[in-house]
Design a protein around this motif. Sequence first.
Motif, PDB file in Angstrom:
ATOM      1  N   ALA A  47      -9.921 -10.506  73.352  1.00 25.22           N
ATOM      2  CA  ALA A  47     -10.019  -8.994  72.674  1.00 25.22           C
ATOM      3  C   ALA A  47     -10.295 -10.622  71.198  1.00 25.22           C
ATOM      4  O   ALA A  47      -9.821 -10.054  70.032  1.00 25.22           O
ATOM      5  CB  ALA A  47      -8.809  -8.722  72.210  1.00 25.22           C
ATOM      6  N   GLY A  48     -10.120 -11.218  71.043  1.00 25.98           N
ATOM      7  CA  GLY A  48     -10.861 -12.212  69.771  1.00 25.98           C
ATOM      8  C   GLY A  48     -12.462 -11.305  69.689  1.00 25.98           C
ATOM      9  O   GLY A  48     -13.253 -10.738  69.953  1.00 25.98           O
ATOM     10  N   ALA A  49     -13.098 -12.388  68.515  1.00 25.29           N
ATOM     11  CA  ALA A  49     -13.828 -12.217  68.621  1.00 25.29           C
ATOM     12  C   ALA A  49     -15.611 -11.833  69.041  1.00 25.29           C
ATOM     13  O   ALA A  49     -16.078 -11.154  68.836  1.00 25.29           O
ATOM     14  CB  ALA A  49     -14.576 -13.004  67.086  1.00 25.29           C
ATOM     15  N   ALA A  50     -15.705 -12.977  70.199  1.00 21.78           N
ATOM     16  CA  ALA A  50     -16.369 -12.980  71.055  1.00 21.78           C
ATOM     17  C   ALA A  50     -16.362 -11.518  72.535  1.00 21.78           C
ATOM     18  O   ALA A  50     -17.066 -10.158  71.991  1.00 21.78           O
ATOM     19  CB  ALA A  50     -16.627 -14.061  71.853  1.00 21.78           C
TER      20      ALA A  50
ATOM     21  N   THR B 102     -12.771 -15.813  76.396  1.00 21.87           N
ATOM     22  CA  THR B 102     -10.860 -16.301  76.242  1.00 21.87           C
ATOM     23  C   THR B 102     -10.807 -17.747  74.724  1.00 21.87           C
ATOM     24  O   THR B 102      -9.388 -18.185  74.814  1.00 21.87           O
ATOM     25  CB  THR B 102     -10.212 -17.458  77.228  1.00 21.87           C
ATOM     26  OG1 THR B 102     -11.048 -17.812  77.703  1.00 21.87           O
ATOM     27  CG2 THR B 102      -9.811 -15.748  78.089  1.00 21.87           C
ATOM     28  N   GLY B 103     -11.448 -18.083  74.611  1.00 19.68           N
ATOM     29  CA  GLY B 103     -11.740 -18.926  73.619  1.00 19.68           C
ATOM     30  C   GLY B 103     -12.192 -20.541  73.671  1.00 19.68           C
ATOM     31  O   GLY B 103     -11.661 -20.806  74.288  1.00 19.68           O
TER      32      GLY B 103
ATOM     33  N   TYR C 287      -9.135 -29.115  71.726  1.00 20.64           N
ATOM     34  CA  TYR C 287      -8.150 -28.225  72.393  1.00 20.64           C
ATOM     35  C   TYR C 287      -9.120 -28.350  73.603  1.00 20.64           C
ATOM     36  O   TYR C 287     -10.162 -28.842  73.545  1.00 20.64           O
ATOM     37  CB  TYR C 287      -8.697 -26.461  71.998  1.00 20.64           C
ATOM     38  CG  TYR C 287      -7.629 -26.226  70.549  1.00 20.64           C
ATOM     39  CD1 TYR C 287      -6.693 -25.381  70.602  1.00 20.64           C
ATOM     40  CD2 TYR C 287      -7.941 -27.201  69.041  1.00 20.64           C
ATOM     41  CE1 TYR C 287      -6.178 -25.038  69.167  1.00 20.64           C
ATOM     42  CE2 TYR C 287      -7.258 -26.422  67.965  1.00 20.64           C
ATOM     43  CZ  TYR C 287      -6.533 -25.374  67.831  1.00 20.64           C
ATOM     44  OH  TYR C 287      -5.656 -25.275  67.360  1.00 20.64           O
ATOM     45  N   GLY C 288      -8.172 -27.622  74.702  1.00 23.75           N
ATOM     46  CA  GLY C 288      -9.385 -27.990  75.972  1.00 23.75           C
ATOM     47  C   GLY C 288      -9.248 -26.313  75.849  1.00 23.75           C
ATOM     48  O   GLY C 288      -9.013 -25.691  75.622  1.00 23.75           O
TER      49      GLY C 288
ATOM     50  N   GLY D 278     -19.434 -17.515  74.155  1.00 18.95           N
ATOM     51  CA  GLY D 278     -18.075 -18.513  72.587  1.00 18.95           C
ATOM     52  C   GLY D 278     -18.018 -19.751  73.383  1.00 18.95           C
ATOM     53  O   GLY D 278     -16.829 -20.328  72.259  1.00 18.95           O
ATOM     54  N   TYR D 279     -19.252 -20.290  73.748  1.00 17.34           N
ATOM     55  CA  TYR D 279     -19.102 -21.853  74.349  1.00 17.34           C
ATOM     56  C   TYR D 279     -19.464 -22.972  73.691  1.00 17.34           C
ATOM     57  O   TYR D 279     -19.049 -23.842  74.275  1.00 17.34           O
ATOM     58  CB  TYR D 279     -18.237 -21.788  76.268  1.00 17.34           C
ATOM     59  CG  TYR D 279     -16.739 -21.401  76.429  1.00 17.34           C
ATOM     60  CD1 TYR D 279     -16.004 -21.657  75.903  1.00 17.34           C
ATOM     61  CD2 TYR D 279     -16.772 -19.993  77.142  1.00 17.34           C
ATOM     62  CE1 TYR D 279     -14.267 -20.458  76.403  1.00 17.34           C
ATOM     63  CE2 TYR D 279     -16.077 -18.841  76.961  1.00 17.34           C
ATOM     64  CZ  TYR D 279     -14.738 -19.170  76.960  1.00 17.34           C
ATOM     65  OH  TYR D 279     -13.067 -18.861  77.628  1.00 17.34           O
ATOM     66  N   ASP D 280     -20.376 -22.308  73.251  1.00 17.00           N
ATOM     67  CA  ASP D 280     -21.655 -22.769  72.621  1.00 17.00           C
ATOM     68  C   ASP D 280     -21.679 -23.386  71.496  1.00 17.00           C
ATOM     69  O   ASP D 280     -20.707 -22.296  70.535  1.00 17.00           O
ATOM     70  CB  ASP D 280     -22.871 -22.478  72.523  1.00 17.00           C
ATOM     71  CG  ASP D 280     -24.436 -22.646  72.392  1.00 17.00           C
ATOM     72  OD1 ASP D 280     -24.121 -23.585  73.005  1.00 17.00           O
ATOM     73  OD2 ASP D 280     -25.107 -22.714  72.288  1.00 17.00           O
TER      74      ASP D 280
END
Length: 369
Positions: free
Chosen positions: A9-12, A126-127, A309-310, A345-347
Amino acid sequence: MENVTVLGAGAAGLAVAAQLKKRGVDCVVLERGPGVATSWRGRYDRLHLHTTRGLSGLPDFPIPRAYGRWVKRDDLVRYLEAYAKRFGLDVRTGATVQRVKPADGGWSLRLEDGTEQSTRTLVVATGYLHTPAVPAWPGRETWTGTLIHSADYRNAEPFRGQDVLVVGPGNSGSEIATDLAEGGAASVRLAIRTPPHIVRRETAGWPAQMNGVLLGRLPEAAFNAMAAAMARLEVPDLRPYGIARPAEGLKTRLRTHRYVPVQDVGIVRDVIAGRVRPVAAVESFTETSVRLADGTSVQPDTIIAATGYGTGLPEMFDDPTLFDDTGVPRVNGGAPARPGLYFLGYDVTLGGMLRQAAIESRAVARAIA
Ligand SMILES: Cc1cc2nc3c(=O)[nH]c(=O)nc-3n(C[C@H](O)[C@H](O)[C@H](O)COP(=O)(O)OP(=O)(O)OC[C@H]3O[C@@H](n4cnc5c(N)ncnc54)[C@H](O)[C@@H]3O)c2cc1C
């Protein structure tokens, strides 16, 4: 079996859930933290968005004007809370998903509390900046001083009077170095392996982010040349202070390392004033000292590793072919990585991650609906 489940439940995650709802598709959002925007709640106190309010809002509900041009951390959290409420999203907190496996006609999720859930369609949000990463420097385990990751830094107070070495001149490392210098650390060094691209956050009211949005489609060589010329005009020459000019073009580093430039919120001033001293990259540790790549050693009280981060994704899935060797999904955004599986959310783009999450959330929701 749920129809659609969103992880995070982040922005994406919130954006895609709202876009699905708009299209008549209900979904459940599973969030490991106690509320929405967990990652933002834990970030350092002085943090303001480096991207403008206007280019950082999520679809169909912009960030309120009252939050100003550079939105404060706590205001972004407030906005994301309001976003979830506005669209009546079904966010289930305290739900950490540990493993994901294909199941009959969908995906099976194992949660930390040992329960299992299944869903026909899964959206993973999940970011990109998920699991703090610290290099396995030789001798690190023998080091007797304090070592923390930038993810655990809140403010300069605990480091007042200390000798601190910040490792990594990215956005977090540069801003933390400035925060420490302003907040009473006795000595602040910034260890640099690859010289950063530094841009002014805005010039005569024009945000650097807008250059990324408008010019990001230029061919790599043209963009690189333009970015280098602008950097020479905007940012003082820091070579006399120990920061070389980057050897590789900005767009090349974006392509090869998903690199975004450092927005100057004080680092240039502090380096010129000698309040932050650039030093060579960290090579190895002994009990009491840190050996640097130029052969010198330093003896800081504390090291703050702003070393990135990974994604934490390869640990969650059995199928390694979903990810590249940095753990980033090979297929993300509006296209399914597998039937019924989307990554969002990974780009990394020069237009900002929040803006990109907003764009991708529409594409993913369209594809699912
Ligand atoms: C210091 C810092 C400053 C930044 N500044 C900007 C900026 O100015 N502009 C910008 O556009 N971007 C910025 N970013 C990038 C920022 O991370 C993204 O813009 C934004 O947070 C991405 O949202 P997200 O939803 O993809 O990821 P996140 O915000 O990280 O949300 C992911 C959510 O998933 C949850 N989660 C993780 N794992 C699990 C699991 N296993 N099970 C259940 N839930 C889980 C997390 O708790 C979290 O709530 C910054 C990042 C950092 C670290």
